[in-house]
Design a protein around this motif. Structure first.
Motif, short mmCIF file in Angstrom:
data_model
loop_
_atom_site.label_atom_id
_atom_site.label_comp_id
_atom_site.label_asym_id
_atom_site.label_seq_id
_atom_site.Cartn_x
_atom_site.Cartn_y
_atom_site.Cartn_z
N VAL A 1 0.65 -1.31 -0.29
CA VAL A 1 -0.18 0.13 0.28
C VAL A 1 1.03 1.02 0.13
O VAL A 1 1.91 1.98 0.84
CB VAL A 1 -1.06 0.19 1.12
N THR A 2 0.25 1.63 -0.93
CA THR A 2 0.51 3.40 -0.13
C THR A 2 0.45 4.94 -0.12
O THR A 2 -1.17 4.06 -0.41
CB THR A 2 2.01 3.94 -1.79
N ALA A 3 1.26 5.58 0.49
CA ALA A 3 0.32 6.44 1.05
C ALA A 3 0.61 7.70 0.01
O ALA A 3 2.09 7.65 0.03
CB ALA A 3 0.84 6.96 2.76
N PHE A 4 0.63 9.22 0.13
CA PHE A 4 0.51 10.39 -1.16
C PHE A 4 0.49 11.42 0.24
O PHE A 4 -0.72 11.46 0.93
CB PHE A 4 -0.21 10.39 -1.80
N GLY A 5 1.93 11.99 -0.31
CA GLY A 5 1.38 13.44 0.73
C GLY A 5 0.56 14.78 0.06
O GLY A 5 0.55 14.47 -0.88
N SER A 6 0.18 15.09 1.52
CA SER A 6 -0.92 15.90 1.01
C SER A 6 -0.44 17.12 1.49
O SER A 6 -0.98 18.10 1.10
CB SER A 6 -2.04 15.57 2.22
N PHE A 7 0.57 17.72 2.13
CA PHE A 7 1.02 18.61 2.73
C PHE A 7 2.41 19.05 2.68
O PHE A 7 3.16 18.09 2.38
CB PHE A 7 0.57 19.29 4.18
N ASP A 8 3.10 19.87 3.44
CA ASP A 8 4.42 19.94 2.96
C ASP A 8 4.69 20.46 4.82
O ASP A 8 3.51 20.91 5.35
CB ASP A 8 5.19 21.60 2.65
N LEU A 9 5.05 19.83 5.92
CA LEU A 9 4.95 19.97 6.92
C LEU A 9 5.89 20.74 7.62
O LEU A 9 6.97 20.83 7.10
CB LEU A 9 5.04 18.21 8.06
N LEU A 10 5.65 22.58 7.76
CA LEU A 10 6.59 23.08 8.55
C LEU A 10 6.57 23.32 9.98
O LEU A 10 5.50 23.57 10.33
CB LEU A 10 6.24 23.98 8.10
N ALA A 11 8.55 23.52 10.79
CA ALA A 11 8.09 24.47 12.13
C ALA A 11 8.10 26.05 11.62
O ALA A 11 7.26 26.69 10.94
CB ALA A 11 8.98 24.30 11.80
N PRO A 12 7.09 26.00 13.15
CA PRO A 12 7.06 28.26 13.13
C PRO A 12 8.16 28.67 12.61
O PRO A 12 7.88 29.92 11.64
CB PRO A 12 6.78 27.89 14.89
N ASP A 13 8.84 28.38 12.30
CA ASP A 13 10.12 29.48 11.68
C ASP A 13 9.81 29.24 10.62
O ASP A 13 10.82 29.88 9.37
CB ASP A 13 12.18 29.31 12.56
N GLY A 14 9.66 27.98 9.93
CA GLY A 14 9.52 28.16 7.91
C GLY A 14 10.58 26.77 7.53
O GLY A 14 9.97 26.41 6.80
N GLY A 15 10.89 26.39 8.46
CA GLY A 15 11.94 24.82 8.64
C GLY A 15 11.13 23.60 8.19
O GLY A 15 9.58 23.83 8.55
N PRO A 16 11.58 22.76 6.94
CA PRO A 16 10.43 21.92 7.17
C PRO A 16 11.02 21.06 8.57
O PRO A 16 11.95 20.59 8.98
CB PRO A 16 11.24 20.75 6.13
N ILE A 17 9.45 19.95 8.56
CA ILE A 17 9.53 19.08 9.33
C ILE A 17 9.14 17.76 8.67
O ILE A 17 8.67 17.28 7.71
CB ILE A 17 8.51 18.77 10.57
N TRP A 18 10.27 17.23 8.43
CA TRP A 18 10.52 16.02 8.04
C TRP A 18 9.98 14.80 7.39
O TRP A 18 9.51 14.41 9.24
CB TRP A 18 12.43 15.39 7.63
N ASN A 19 9.21 14.28 7.00
CA ASN A 19 8.62 13.04 7.05
C ASN A 19 9.44 11.39 7.55
O ASN A 19 8.27 10.81 8.00
CB ASN A 19 7.85 12.38 5.39
N GLU A 20 10.46 11.68 7.22
CA GLU A 20 11.54 11.07 7.98
C GLU A 20 11.18 10.79 9.39
O GLU A 20 12.38 10.27 10.53
CB GLU A 20 12.76 10.58 7.38
N GLY A 21 11.06 12.26 9.89
CA GLY A 21 11.87 13.03 11.10
C GLY A 21 10.39 12.12 12.25
O GLY A 21 9.36 11.10 11.76
N LEU A 22 10.86 12.52 13.04
CA LEU A 22 9.15 12.15 14.50
C LEU A 22 8.60 13.78 14.97
O LEU A 22 8.73 14.83 15.07
CB LEU A 22 10.07 11.75 15.78
#
Length: 349
Positions: free
Chosen positions: A267-288
């Motif tokens: 099963v494949t899931a697909f991205g709906s968003f970019d996840l961002l921190a409040p300062d605009g930096g990325p919150i990576w999908n590979e992270g927590l």
């Protein structure tokens, strides 16, 4: 003459002999009983015997010498937890000893005389002891911790992945130590770090930049941000609050089902968003989820339009951990604006 059949010795009897050997510091008796347990008694035991054996094995950890097979003993206790023994009862001796081992491994790194740390190679312990110098027993203790720390992940995961209470009780103290050791680059402790970092009953403020809307969500049991991404899309898009394509029922089931998938799914899931921190930096999908910054007492996550399409296997990182994301409320416009004011990205609406 009547010959009586010799009664088979079961796991409980071997455990009693092991407990007596440890209490008496009788190495020969301890080794004999431990060998019998590992040599077949543990695997041959029934489920009810495992319920009793897990806490008893775990309770022996403090009495086992640090230079002995403590990780093997912990693994045996963890095996019993996997068969149904109470993780909360077994957790304290297992995770307390894991913390001791991580500290010993860090102490080894601090005392190592060379600029480059050695590989964690059990076959090289003798050479590491000689190079470390000082008290020989202490050097052996630290070298064994350095080389054997990864062996502690399995029993630690056995209790961490089966109890939110255990994660809450031990995560705060052990997580920074595990991260510090992993950062040295000589051990793969990803599974331990991820398990310790799992958030339970955690409030999360979610802002959707394209629509300028805000939501309060409670999350728990989520192993990584791939799983978080799917669940947020399910709650917010699938719940009719945001535009877009909701995740498939199969991907949501894999993220939330209390029964883990049997083997790897396709099963494949697909991205709906970019996840961002409040300062605009990325919150990576590979992270927590633990990577999401806390702002004024709440973790604050910004969702933006995805920069490109992406997909990933929908299986969750920890098969035993069903994730949750519950929408508690839609934030009113004034409160949403106040949260956006705490970010550098602002609303695009």
């Amino acid at each position: 003459m009547i010959f009586r059949k010799k009664k088979a010795v079961g796991l409980s009897e071997h455990l009693t002999a092991l407990e007596q050997g440890v209490a008496a510091r009788d190495s020969e008796r301890t080794e004999r009983a431990f060998g019998a347990i590992l040599g077949g008694a543990l695997q041959a035991a029934t489920g009810a015997e495992h319920l009793d054996a897990g806490p008893r094995l775990a309770a022996l950890l403090p009495g086992f010498p640090p230079v002995g097979p403590r990780s093997v003993l912990a693994t045996a206790a963890g095996f019993c937890v996997e068969q149904g023994a109470d993780p909360a009862v077994c957790a304290e001796p297992i995770l307390t000893t894991v913390q001791e081992e991580v500290r010993a491994a860090l102490d080894f790194a601090r005392r190592w005389p060379d600029a480059e740390l050695p590989a964690a190679d059990v076959e090289a312990v003798e050479g590491l002891v000689a190079r470390l110098g000082g008290d020989e027993y202490e050097a052996l203790r630290l070298a064994l911790a350095w080389c054997g720390i990864e062996e502690w992940q399995a029993p630690a995961l056995a209790v961490l992945c089966r109890s939110g209470q255990v994660r809450q009780e031990f995560g705060a103290a052990l997580l920074p130590l595990a991260r510090e050791l992993e950062a040295l680059g000589r051990h793969d402790l990803k599974c331990l770090v991820y398990a310790l970092a799992v958030l339970d009953e955690e409030p999360l403020v979610v802002l959707h930049r394209p629509t300028g809307t805000g939501y309060e969500v409670r999350i728990g049991g989520i192993g990584d941000n791939f799983q978080l991404h799917t669940l947020l899309a399910h709650v917010l898009i699938g719940g009719g609050h945001l535009p877009g394509d909701a995740p498939s029922a199969a991907s949501v089931r894999l993220a939330t089902d209390p029964a883990p998938a049997r083997g790897r799914s396709d099963v494949t899931a697909f991205g709906s968003f970019d996840l961002l921190a409040p300062d605009g930096g990325p919150i990576w999908n590979e992270g927590l989820p633990d990577d999401i910054p806390v702002v004024d007492g709440r973790r604050l996550l910004v969702l933006d339009t995805p920069a490109y399409g992406r997909g990933w296997n929908a299986d969750r990182f920890f098969p035993l951990l069903p994730g949750r994301a519950d929408l508690l409320r839609v934030l009113p416009a004034e409160e949403t604006a106040a949260w956006f004011a705490r970010t550098t990205v602002g609303s695009a609406a």
